[in-house]
Design a protein around this motif. Structure first.
Motif, mmCIF file in Angstrom:
data_model
loop_
_atom_site.group_PDB
_atom_site.id
_atom_site.type_symbol
_atom_site.label_atom_id
_atom_site.label_comp_id
_atom_site.label_asym_id
_atom_site.label_seq_id
_atom_site.Cartn_x
_atom_site.Cartn_y
_atom_site.Cartn_z
ATOM 1 N N LEU A 71 0.019 -1.670 12.873
ATOM 2 C CA LEU A 71 -0.749 -2.590 12.034
ATOM 3 C C LEU A 71 -1.212 -1.895 10.755
ATOM 4 O O LEU A 71 -1.123 -2.461 9.666
ATOM 5 N N GLY A 72 -1.681 -0.660 10.879
ATOM 6 C CA GLY A 72 -2.115 0.092 9.703
ATOM 7 C C GLY A 72 -0.976 0.348 8.736
ATOM 8 O O GLY A 72 -1.138 0.265 7.519
ATOM 9 N N GLY A 73 0.213 0.645 9.266
ATOM 10 C CA GLY A 73 1.382 0.851 8.414
ATOM 11 C C GLY A 73 1.768 -0.412 7.665
ATOM 12 O O GLY A 73 2.128 -0.361 6.493
ATOM 13 N N TRP A 74 1.672 -1.529 8.342
ATOM 14 C CA TRP A 74 1.979 -2.806 7.692
ATOM 15 C C TRP A 74 0.990 -3.090 6.577
ATOM 16 O O TRP A 74 1.388 -3.447 5.465
ATOM 17 N N ILE A 75 -0.299 -2.890 6.836
ATOM 18 C CA ILE A 75 -1.314 -3.124 5.813
ATOM 19 C C ILE A 75 -1.077 -2.201 4.618
ATOM 20 O O ILE A 75 -1.134 -2.627 3.469
ATOM 21 N N GLY A 76 -0.769 -0.939 4.898
ATOM 22 C CA GLY A 76 -0.507 0.011 3.826
ATOM 23 C C GLY A 76 0.714 -0.349 3.007
ATOM 24 O O GLY A 76 0.758 -0.105 1.800
ATOM 25 N N SER A 77 1.715 -0.956 3.642
ATOM 26 C CA SER A 77 2.945 -1.303 2.928
ATOM 27 C C SER A 77 2.733 -2.438 1.933
ATOM 28 O O SER A 77 3.527 -2.607 1.014
ATOM 29 N N LEU A 78 1.664 -3.201 2.099
ATOM 30 C CA LEU A 78 1.424 -4.335 1.205
ATOM 31 C C LEU A 78 1.186 -3.897 -0.228
ATOM 32 O O LEU A 78 1.495 -4.619 -1.162
ATOM 33 N N GLY A 79 0.639 -2.718 -0.419
ATOM 34 C CA GLY A 79 0.364 -2.234 -1.767
ATOM 35 C C GLY A 79 1.313 -1.157 -2.229
ATOM 36 O O GLY A 79 1.106 -0.555 -3.270
ATOM 37 N N ALA A 80 2.396 -0.933 -1.482
ATOM 38 C CA ALA A 80 3.276 0.200 -1.769
ATOM 39 C C ALA A 80 3.917 0.136 -3.143
ATOM 40 O O ALA A 80 4.137 1.160 -3.764
ATOM 41 N N ASP A 81 4.247 -1.040 -3.635
ATOM 42 C CA ASP A 81 4.902 -1.132 -4.937
ATOM 43 C C ASP A 81 3.972 -1.618 -6.041
ATOM 44 O O ASP A 81 4.426 -2.019 -7.104
ATOM 45 N N ARG A 82 2.686 -1.561 -5.812
ATOM 46 C CA ARG A 82 1.730 -1.942 -6.841
ATOM 47 C C ARG A 82 1.626 -0.825 -7.872
ATOM 48 O O ARG A 82 1.838 0.338 -7.585
ATOM 49 N N LEU A 83 1.288 -1.198 -9.070
ATOM 50 C CA LEU A 83 1.093 -0.190 -10.116
ATOM 51 C C LEU A 83 -0.148 0.632 -9.844
ATOM 52 O O LEU A 83 -1.152 0.126 -9.354
ATOM 53 N N ARG A 84 -0.051 1.908 -10.199
ATOM 54 C CA ARG A 84 -1.200 2.813 -10.140
ATOM 55 C C ARG A 84 -1.108 3.723 -11.344
ATOM 56 O O ARG A 84 -0.044 3.853 -11.958
ATOM 57 N N ALA A 85 -2.206 4.342 -11.682
ATOM 58 C CA ALA A 85 -2.209 5.270 -12.807
ATOM 59 C C ALA A 85 -1.263 6.429 -12.496
ATOM 60 O O ALA A 85 -1.290 6.990 -11.408
ATOM 61 N N ALA A 86 -0.424 6.766 -13.471
ATOM 62 C CA ALA A 86 0.509 7.878 -13.298
ATOM 63 C C ALA A 86 -0.245 9.197 -13.382
ATOM 64 O O ALA A 86 -1.280 9.301 -14.040
ATOM 65 N N GLU A 87 0.285 10.188 -12.691
ATOM 66 C CA GLU A 87 -0.291 11.534 -12.703
ATOM 67 C C GLU A 87 0.791 12.510 -13.112
ATOM 68 O O GLU A 87 1.986 12.212 -13.025
ATOM 69 N N GLU A 136 0.359 13.563 -18.840
ATOM 70 C CA GLU A 136 -0.860 14.384 -18.952
ATOM 71 C C GLU A 136 -1.996 13.588 -19.572
ATOM 72 O O GLU A 136 -3.155 13.956 -19.466
ATOM 73 N N GLY A 137 -1.648 12.496 -20.230
ATOM 74 C CA GLY A 137 -2.657 11.664 -20.875
ATOM 75 C C GLY A 137 -2.984 12.113 -22.288
ATOM 76 O O GLY A 137 -3.923 11.610 -22.893
ATOM 77 N N THR A 138 -2.197 13.039 -22.826
ATOM 78 C CA THR A 138 -2.491 13.534 -24.178
ATOM 79 C C THR A 138 -1.848 12.697 -25.270
ATOM 80 O O THR A 138 -2.232 12.811 -26.428
ATOM 81 N N SER A 139 -0.875 11.836 -24.920
ATOM 82 C CA SER A 139 -0.234 11.010 -25.948
ATOM 83 C C SER A 139 -0.268 9.527 -25.593
ATOM 84 O O SER A 139 0.449 8.730 -26.173
ATOM 85 N N GLY A 140 -1.085 9.162 -24.636
ATOM 86 C CA GLY A 140 -1.171 7.771 -24.219
ATOM 87 C C GLY A 140 -1.496 7.681 -22.744
ATOM 88 O O GLY A 140 -2.177 8.549 -22.190
ATOM 89 N N CYS A 141 -0.993 6.649 -22.101
ATOM 90 C CA CYS A 141 -1.247 6.476 -20.675
ATOM 91 C C CYS A 141 -0.028 5.828 -20.028
ATOM 92 O O CYS A 141 0.802 5.216 -20.704
ATOM 93 N N ALA A 142 0.086 5.989 -18.736
ATOM 94 C CA ALA A 142 1.239 5.455 -18.008
ATOM 95 C C ALA A 142 0.827 5.002 -16.624
ATOM 96 O O ALA A 142 -0.170 5.471 -16.066
ATOM 97 N N TRP A 143 1.629 4.094 -16.072
ATOM 98 C CA TRP A 143 1.442 3.590 -14.722
ATOM 99 C C TRP A 143 2.783 3.651 -14.015
ATOM 100 O O TRP A 143 3.836 3.496 -14.650
ATOM 101 N N VAL A 144 2.749 3.844 -12.720
ATOM 102 C CA VAL A 144 3.969 3.882 -11.917
ATOM 103 C C VAL A 144 3.832 2.946 -10.725
ATOM 104 O O VAL A 144 2.722 2.645 -10.285
ATOM 105 N N ALA A 145 4.985 2.520 -10.223
ATOM 106 C CA ALA A 145 5.047 1.759 -8.978
ATOM 107 C C ALA A 145 5.777 2.638 -7.975
ATOM 108 O O ALA A 145 6.781 3.260 -8.301
ATOM 109 N N GLY A 146 5.258 2.712 -6.769
ATOM 110 C CA GLY A 146 5.864 3.540 -5.740
ATOM 111 C C GLY A 146 5.070 4.815 -5.534
ATOM 112 O O GLY A 146 4.039 5.026 -6.157
ATOM 113 N N GLU A 147 5.544 5.643 -4.624
ATOM 114 C CA GLU A 147 4.844 6.871 -4.269
ATOM 115 C C GLU A 147 5.785 8.049 -4.238
ATOM 116 O O GLU A 147 6.970 7.901 -3.939
ATOM 117 N N GLY A 148 5.254 9.224 -4.507
ATOM 118 C CA GLY A 148 5.994 10.469 -4.374
ATOM 119 C C GLY A 148 7.284 10.468 -5.153
ATOM 120 O O GLY A 148 7.314 10.126 -6.331
#
Length: 155
Positions: A85-101, A127-139
């Motif tokens: 159940l926890g894995g299913w809940i976690g998968s719901l946001g897997a492809d959502r945008l997040r701040a890039a690192e 690095e955030g020195t020339s703007g900002c970025a977002w990614v979808a997915g993990e690792g």
């Protein structure tokens, strides 16, 4: 998005079982290990009949297991069901945008290369020195990248 839960038809039953305050308290107490109804009565200050009803709902949903020992029934959590159940809940946001690192640099470079897009300046963007970025997915499994490069007051 395809469900990753082993028994998707039971999701509604499991979530409904968890959507009741007494049952959530029972789950929290059972997280410490197997307990009999008498122990749960003392911990929750509730009548045996009330707890038996709620434990029955949790058992029906597959969240808890029971075993009889003499005249007592002992309950514990079913860890496989909770992980599922926890894995299913976690998968719901897997492809959502997040701040890039900056740690996304290698995967983001591969994604841009595979799409035939330039990677110049990507490190500064992450690095955030020339703007900002977002990614979808993990690792290493990024499925998307959005960036906004800034030049003075313009982007």
């Amino acid at each position: 998005m395809a469900s990753t839960i082993s028994h998707p038809g039971r999701v509604d039953l499991r979530l409904a079982a968890l959507a009741e305050p007494t049952r959530l308290r029972l789950i929290e107490h059972l997280a410490t290990g197997e307990q009999c109804v008498c122990d749960l009565q003392s911990a929750l200050g509730a009548a045996q009949s009330r707890l038996s009803f709620h434990l029955g709902k949790l058992k029906e949903a597959g969240l808890v297991r029971s075993r009889r020992s003499g005249r007592w029934i002992y309950y514990d959590l079913d860890p496989d069901v909770l992980v599922d159940l926890g894995g299913w809940i976690g998968s719901l946001g897997a492809d959502r945008l997040r701040a890039a690192e900056y740690g996304d640099l290698e995967a983001a470079s591969r994604l841009l290369d595979a799409s035939g897009l330039p990677t110049e300046g990507l490190d500064a963007l992450l690095e955030g020195t020339s703007g900002c970025a977002w990614v979808a997915g993990e690792g290493s499994s990024l499925s998307g990248l959005v960036g906004l490069e800034t030049h003075g007051d313009d982007g």
